[in-house]
Scaffold this active site. Structure first.
Site, PDB file in Angstrom:
ATOM      1  N   GLU A 121      34.131 -79.571 -37.940  1.00  0.00           N
ATOM      2  CA  GLU A 121      33.193 -79.686 -39.072  1.00  0.00           C
ATOM      3  C   GLU A 121      33.920 -80.466 -40.147  1.00  0.00           C
ATOM      4  O   GLU A 121      34.939 -80.008 -40.658  1.00  0.00           O
ATOM      5  CB  GLU A 121      32.782 -78.285 -39.534  1.00  0.00           C
ATOM      6  CG  GLU A 121      31.501 -78.286 -40.331  1.00  0.00           C
ATOM      7  CD  GLU A 121      31.736 -78.433 -41.812  1.00  0.00           C
ATOM      8  OE1 GLU A 121      31.602 -79.577 -42.308  1.00  0.00           O
ATOM      9  OE2 GLU A 121      32.080 -77.432 -42.451  1.00  0.00           O
ATOM     10  N   LYS A 173      45.571 -70.978 -38.757  1.00  0.00           N
ATOM     11  CA  LYS A 173      46.429 -71.698 -39.709  1.00  0.00           C
ATOM     12  C   LYS A 173      45.553 -72.062 -40.902  1.00  0.00           C
ATOM     13  O   LYS A 173      44.753 -72.991 -40.849  1.00  0.00           O
ATOM     14  CB  LYS A 173      47.028 -72.956 -39.092  1.00  0.00           C
ATOM     15  CG  LYS A 173      48.227 -73.415 -39.903  1.00  0.00           C
ATOM     16  CD  LYS A 173      48.329 -74.867 -40.205  1.00  0.00           C
ATOM     17  CE  LYS A 173      47.439 -75.559 -41.120  1.00  0.00           C
ATOM     18  NZ  LYS A 173      47.642 -75.382 -42.555  1.00  0.00           N
TER      19      LYS A 173
HETATM   20  P1  ADP Z   1      41.794 -81.877 -46.804  1.00  0.00           P
HETATM   21  O1  ADP Z   1      41.951 -83.341 -47.073  1.00  0.00           O
HETATM   22  O2  ADP Z   1      40.480 -81.330 -47.136  1.00  0.00           O
HETATM   23  O3  ADP Z   1      42.967 -81.041 -47.243  1.00  0.00           O
HETATM   24  P2  ADP Z   1      42.826 -81.809 -44.148  1.00  0.00           P
HETATM   25  O4  ADP Z   1      42.120 -82.247 -42.925  1.00  0.00           O
HETATM   26  O5  ADP Z   1      44.041 -82.556 -44.553  1.00  0.00           O
HETATM   27  O6  ADP Z   1      41.712 -81.775 -45.243  1.00  0.00           O
HETATM   28  O7  ADP Z   1      43.217 -80.272 -44.054  1.00  0.00           O
HETATM   29  C1  ADP Z   1      42.426 -79.296 -43.419  1.00  0.00           C
HETATM   30  C2  ADP Z   1      43.329 -78.420 -42.582  1.00  0.00           C
HETATM   31  O8  ADP Z   1      43.906 -79.226 -41.552  1.00  0.00           O
HETATM   32  C3  ADP Z   1      44.493 -77.813 -43.357  1.00  0.00           C
HETATM   33  O9  ADP Z   1      44.728 -76.494 -42.889  1.00  0.00           O
HETATM   34  C4  ADP Z   1      45.642 -78.720 -42.987  1.00  0.00           C
HETATM   35  O10 ADP Z   1      46.912 -78.109 -43.080  1.00  0.00           O
HETATM   36  C5  ADP Z   1      45.307 -79.040 -41.540  1.00  0.00           C
HETATM   37  N1  ADP Z   1      45.971 -80.260 -41.033  1.00  0.00           N
HETATM   38  C6  ADP Z   1      46.295 -81.378 -41.748  1.00  0.00           C
HETATM   39  N2  ADP Z   1      46.911 -82.277 -40.941  1.00  0.00           N
HETATM   40  C7  ADP Z   1      46.984 -81.719 -39.716  1.00  0.00           C
HETATM   41  C8  ADP Z   1      47.513 -82.151 -38.443  1.00  0.00           C
HETATM   42  N3  ADP Z   1      48.116 -83.328 -38.310  1.00  0.00           N
HETATM   43  N4  ADP Z   1      47.415 -81.312 -37.399  1.00  0.00           N
HETATM   44  C9  ADP Z   1      46.800 -80.126 -37.515  1.00  0.00           C
HETATM   45  N5  ADP Z   1      46.297 -79.642 -38.666  1.00  0.00           N
HETATM   46  C10 ADP Z   1      46.384 -80.429 -39.765  1.00  0.00           C
END
Ligand code: ADP
Length: 471
Positions: A244, A169
């Protein structure tokens, strides 16, 4: 790219007719692509495909795996120009740097695994036991937008090499290079279902991926907030995790160091990808009596870093990746002023001539107080904190004084002394006197920066379970 409106599941491009997510060009703010905002059902189909493909791929020969990775490597090389331009537009990294890093590093990392695999000990003897290293199972890979293809490659190459199957994803802000990757893999001998791509929001498809019982490991790069959610979800059925996350890395300039070279090295690192780098050296620790001189050098260095169109060959500082990220960074610059640190260069106003796109001025704060929010929190933008210290012990205490522990740097005229100080860092890596980045060396974090390591043999071991046969 013809497949941006689809997901790649079980070796097929599968149409998506539901909601979509707009992808913006960082330098103009314009919508340049639309990708699926897939639902949980699409993700479940991809997980089922990866699950069905696991038994056979886990028993694939090393030759089969090497052949696929060679084909992948050739595809990455062939489409390098397209990858660089795609990521340059999405993320804002200047094209010259994007060519070397965003397109070049994925091919380099793939090559490191190709070199390592023929000799990797998948079995070893221990007395009367044969110890076997077996693939962990279906792996969910969740990646961020700052180095969008690199972070994907760092997960899927060792996972596939280990004999795992994968559901990816990618970040919704910069998903297009993952589509190029899926197109390349579609043209290789990789059996159907080993690699699957589902695009969508973290809260929906990401959530399904991290909670699904068939997924035995989640490999994640992104924010500490999301990493925390993943760790909690994984605890429920004992999934393995590799995380990470963020950083607030310190560059410690010792009193005997070449100050100009150390400041230059720190600024170049801090501003790489407009500061949208988890390992960025965002805190420059300088002897108190050299603080003002260090600030002058920093101001002169950032004055040369005027933001510009990332597609121009001469641009050295591009925009940020999204409006949300730009606004967050501007809020931090305002916070720095409110907290009373000295604004040495830059500021919260948009840079001149950059009325479109997500630009922020390269900004330097001096006299930054240890423990303040500006000094403690990850900003993920072109903002450097200059922090004065009293003595070496004070410098080490400040360097280790955040919840993070990803990277760091030490500068000294005495290489042995620099190494001694570097060995006191509670971080996953330290650059000593500007040492080169090494794509075979382990990469990861202490504390809230992460769990597990990527790159090299350490990155491969993350995807292996250990089984011992008593003979
Ligand atoms: P950033 O703030 O750098 O965008 P995120 O942690 O929000 O970092 O995003 C990194 C990845 O994690 C993206 O692919 C995002 O869609 C995914 N992501 C964000 N929220 C969730 C969640 N609740 N469960 C799983 N994946 C998530």
């Amino acid at each position: 790219m013809n497949n941006l409106s689809k997901n790649y599941i079980n070796g097929q491009w599968v149409d998506w007719n539901g909601d979509t997510i707009d992808v913006h060009e960082a330098g103009t703010g314009e919508v340049i692509a639309k990708v699926p905002a897939s639902d949980r059902e699409a993700m479940e189909q991809a997980i089922a495909a990866a699950d069905a493909a696991f038994e056979s791929w886990s028993e694939s020969t090393l030759d089969q795996r090497i052949k696929v990775l060679e084909q992948l490597h050739a595809g990455l090389k062939e489409r390098a120009g397209e990858i660089a331009e795609t990521v340059c537009r999405e993320v804002g990294m200047p094209i010259k740097l994007a060519t070397g890093i965003q397109a070049g590093l994925p091919a380099t990392v793939t090559k490191t695994y190709l070199k390592m695999l023929p000799d990797f000990p998948f079995t070893e003897q221990c007395g009367n036991s044969e110890v076997q290293y077996a693939p962990v199972g279906v792996v969910g890979c969740i990646t961020p937008w700052n180095y969008p293809l690199h972070q994907v490659i760092l997960k899927i190459v060792p996972a596939i090499a280990a004999g795992c199957t994968v559901v990816l994803k990618p970040a919704e802000i910069a998903p297009q290079s993952a589509y190029i990757l899926a197109e390349i893999l579609d043209g290789t001998d990789l059996p159907k279902g080993v690699f699957n791509l589902v695009c969508g929001e973290g809260q929906t498809v990401g959530d399904t991926l991290i909670k699904h019982p068939a997924v035995r490991m989640v490999s994640f790069t992104g924010s500490t907030r999301t990493g925390n959610l993943i760790a909690h979800a994984a605890a429920d059925d004992f999934k393995r995790i590799a995380l990470e996350m963020g950083g607030k890395s310190a560059s410690v300039i010792l009193p005997d160091a070449d100050l100009a070279a150390a400041v230059k090295g720190t600024i170049n690192n801090c501003l790489l990808n407009s500061g949208q780098t988890c390992t960025a050296l965002t805190r420059m620790l300088v002897p108190a009596d050299k603080h003002d001189e260090a600030c002058e050098l920093a101001a002169a260095a950032v004055a040369k870093m005027t933001p510009g169109n990332p597609l121009e060959e001469t641009t050295r500082l591009g925009p940020l990746a999204s409006a949300q990220q730009r606004d967050k960074v501007i809020d931090y610059i305002k916070l720095g002023i409110e907290e009373g640190h000295t604004l040495v260069a830059g500021g919260p106003e948009a840079p001149e001539g950059c009325d479109k796109g997500y630009f922020v001025k390269a900004t330097v704060f001096g006299n930054v107080k240890p423990g303040s929010r500006l000094e403690q929190e990850e900003i993920f933008g072109p903002v450097l904190c200059v922090v004065p210290y009293q003595d070496e012990a004070d410098a080490i205490r400040i360097a280790n004084g955040t919840q993070y522990g990803l990277s760091g740097a030490v500068w000294s005229a005495d290489a042995e002394k620099a190494k001694k100080v570097a060995s006191k860092f509670r971080t996953g890596q330290v650059f000593v006197n500007g040492g080169d980045f090494n794509p075979m060396a382990p990469f990861g974090g202490f504390g809230h920066s992460g769990i597990g390591r990527e790159f090299g043999k350490w990155g491969l071991e993350e995807f292996l379970e250990v089984r011992s046969l008593q003979l």
